[in-house]
Scaffold this active site. Sequence first.
Site, PDB file in Angstrom:
ATOM      1  N   ASP A 182       0.842  -1.201   0.000  1.00 15.59           N
ATOM      2  CA  ASP A 182       0.000   0.000   0.000  1.00 15.59           C
ATOM      3  C   ASP A 182       0.877   1.252   0.000  1.00 15.59           C
ATOM      4  O   ASP A 182       0.757   2.125   0.861  1.00 15.59           O
ATOM      5  CB  ASP A 182      -0.936  -0.016   1.224  1.00 15.59           C
ATOM      6  CG  ASP A 182      -2.041   1.024   1.118  1.00 15.59           C
ATOM      7  OD1 ASP A 182      -2.263   1.556   0.007  1.00 15.59           O
ATOM      8  OD2 ASP A 182      -2.679   1.320   2.143  1.00 15.59           O
TER       9      ASP A 182
HETATM   10 MG   LIG Z   1      -1.923   4.210   5.950  1.00 12.87          MG
END
Ligand SMILES: [Mg+2]
Length: 245
Positions: free
Chosen positions: A178
Amino acid sequence: MRLATYQTRKTCILYDAERLCDAQGSPRIAPEHFEPDHWRTRGAVLGEAPGRGSSVFIDPADLSTDNAWVLRPYLRGGMAAKVSRKHYLWTGLERTRAFREMRLLAELYLQKLPVPRPVGACITRTQLAWTGALITVRIPQARTLADRVMESSADTALLERVGSVIRRFHEVGLDHVDLNARNLLIDAKDNVWLIDLDRCRLRSPGRWQSANLARLGRSLARFDRASDMVMADIQLGYRNLPSTP
Ligand SMILES: [Mg+2]
Ligand SMILES: Nc1ncnc2c1ncn2[C@@H]1O[C@H](COP(=O)(O)OP(=O)(O)O)[C@@H](O)[C@H]1O
């Protein structure tokens, strides 16, 4: 940093025993420290962390000399939250996202990579599921790369450093699943930090490296119209030999 586990009937804590043991060698950290309400009732919440809205900045007071910690419960977002927001299927202690993130952070921290120092992870087990939380040391005066780009205070030198920091993590094999402009923090001295290693892992070189950068590019495009130029500077820093502090 020396990781140790501490188990009670339903909970297990993996923590930095180097800093969180008393003179007798017993842990000074307990399951309640991983509950935001524990700190709320004591007036020790310093603020809510931006993001999914579940992390809090807390004052560890007599537990530690650190100025502040970040407590993040593991919570689902989006559609998956309809199943359960905080329960994850039990497949073994070492397979919980909390323990994995704790161990990964400790490993990278020991290699002197710029990640927050991990304090501890706690999981609570029910029959089929676990719930959990992670505590890290707060990086003082940190702002996200997203903020810096939005206010146009990220110059070429800073962006190149962002690229070289990402490169250093890639050199040790960290696939940050991410990698976005809110998971890169910049402190008051313009040092770059990488956070939020949930579900990340170490692996051998591969296509994931360019996938990480592409993800960052998509994230930056949400914060800045000139994100192509921002990414060009980051790529430049990434391609040059990584700088070590
Ligand atoms: Mg984060
Ligand atoms: N160690 C830390 N020091 C300072 N700020 C932090 C730290 N960890 C998290 N934050 C802040 O909290 C936000 C959310 O934390 P993060 O770990 O990315 O969780 P999530 O993205 O799941 O909400 C970050 O974008 C950052 O602003």
